[in-house]
Design an enzyme around this catalytic site. Structure first.
Site, mmCIF file in Angstrom:
data_model
loop_
_atom_site.group_PDB
_atom_site.id
_atom_site.type_symbol
_atom_site.label_atom_id
_atom_site.label_comp_id
_atom_site.label_asym_id
_atom_site.label_seq_id
_atom_site.Cartn_x
_atom_site.Cartn_y
_atom_site.Cartn_z
ATOM 1 N N HIS A 16 1.021 -1.035 -0.105
ATOM 2 C CA HIS A 16 0.008 -0.066 -0.044
ATOM 3 C C HIS A 16 0.884 1.227 -0.194
ATOM 4 C CE1 HIS A 16 -0.105 1.137 4.559
ATOM 5 N NE2 HIS A 16 0.742 0.525 4.394
ATOM 6 N N CYS A 35 6.105 6.034 4.056
ATOM 7 C CA CYS A 35 4.862 4.992 3.620
ATOM 8 C C CYS A 35 4.354 5.867 2.488
ATOM 9 C CB CYS A 35 4.000 5.173 5.030
ATOM 10 S SG CYS A 35 4.705 4.155 6.287
ATOM 11 N N HIS A 41 5.159 0.152 -0.588
ATOM 12 C CA HIS A 41 5.612 -0.607 0.218
ATOM 13 C C HIS A 41 4.669 -1.736 0.940
ATOM 14 C CE1 HIS A 41 3.630 2.257 3.136
ATOM 15 N NE2 HIS A 41 3.999 1.475 4.043
ATOM 16 N N HIS A 43 3.569 -4.959 4.116
ATOM 17 C CA HIS A 43 3.533 -5.504 5.279
ATOM 18 C C HIS A 43 3.144 -6.958 5.440
ATOM 19 C CE1 HIS A 43 3.963 -1.396 7.126
ATOM 20 N NE2 HIS A 43 2.986 -1.044 6.311
ATOM 21 N N ASP A 81 -4.525 -10.645 0.063
ATOM 22 C CA ASP A 81 -3.224 -11.263 0.450
ATOM 23 C C ASP A 81 -2.482 -11.104 -1.010
ATOM 24 O OD1 ASP A 81 -1.354 -12.708 1.473
ATOM 25 O OD2 ASP A 81 -1.928 -14.405 0.637
ATOM 26 N N HIS A 82 -1.234 -10.664 -0.884
ATOM 27 C CA HIS A 82 -0.223 -10.401 -2.000
ATOM 28 C C HIS A 82 -0.967 -9.449 -2.920
ATOM 29 C CE1 HIS A 82 1.908 -13.823 -0.149
ATOM 30 N NE2 HIS A 82 2.877 -13.329 -0.897
ATOM 31 N N GLU A 128 0.089 -4.382 11.867
ATOM 32 C CA GLU A 128 0.699 -3.935 10.523
ATOM 33 C C GLU A 128 2.389 -4.143 10.761
ATOM 34 O OE1 GLU A 128 -0.181 -0.081 7.866
ATOM 35 O OE2 GLU A 128 1.226 0.360 9.534
#
Length: 142
Positions: A16, A35, A41, A43, A81-82, A128
């Protein structure tokens, strides 16, 4: 009334960027730091979904843990996810993708699928990083 809490933990990875379109690049960097990186980037998130209710006299369960896992995977994990939270996730469209906003959105997505037979969604806890997480307990007045 005996109330018991059941928590299911799932993990997902997502990219994100924190960026307010109404601000200058400089203001975004000042507020969001790295960020706000134009190239995103990511998490490794850890999601805790907690339900509350009374154990069933037939099963001893508040909610079947396998069923809860299946719901969380289908309604949330498979959609994040991903993936890129800013671009790929329909329930995050038009929202800043902070961990706070993501937790609220996850609550809103899960609630209709898990609240039945006296069971209520109690809390979404979303890590996070190892040192930052948020908790959401639904609507409340301040």
């Amino acid at each position: 009334i005996r109330m018991i809490y059941l928590t299911r933990i799932e993990r997902f990875n997502a990219a994100h960027k924190l960026y307010n379109e109404n601000w200058s690049e400089e203001q975004n960097r000042e507020v969001f730091g790295k960020c706000s990186n134009a190239n995103w980037h990511g998490h490794n998130y850890e999601l805790h979904v907690t339900l509350k209710g009374k154990p069933s006299p037939d099963t001893g369960f508040v909610f079947n843990a396998k069923e809860l896992g299946d719901i969380v995977k289908e309604v949330i994990i498979d959609k994040v996810d991903h993936l890129n939270l800013n671009i790929d996730v329909d329930f995050m469209k038009g929202k800043l993708t902070s961990v706070e906003n993501l937790a609220i959105a996850i609550w809103d997505e899960l609630k209709p699928h898990v609240e039945k037979d006296g069971v209520r969604l109690h809390c979404i806890k979303l890590y996070e990083t190892a040192t930052i997480y948020t908790e959401y307990y639904g609507e409340a007045s301040l």
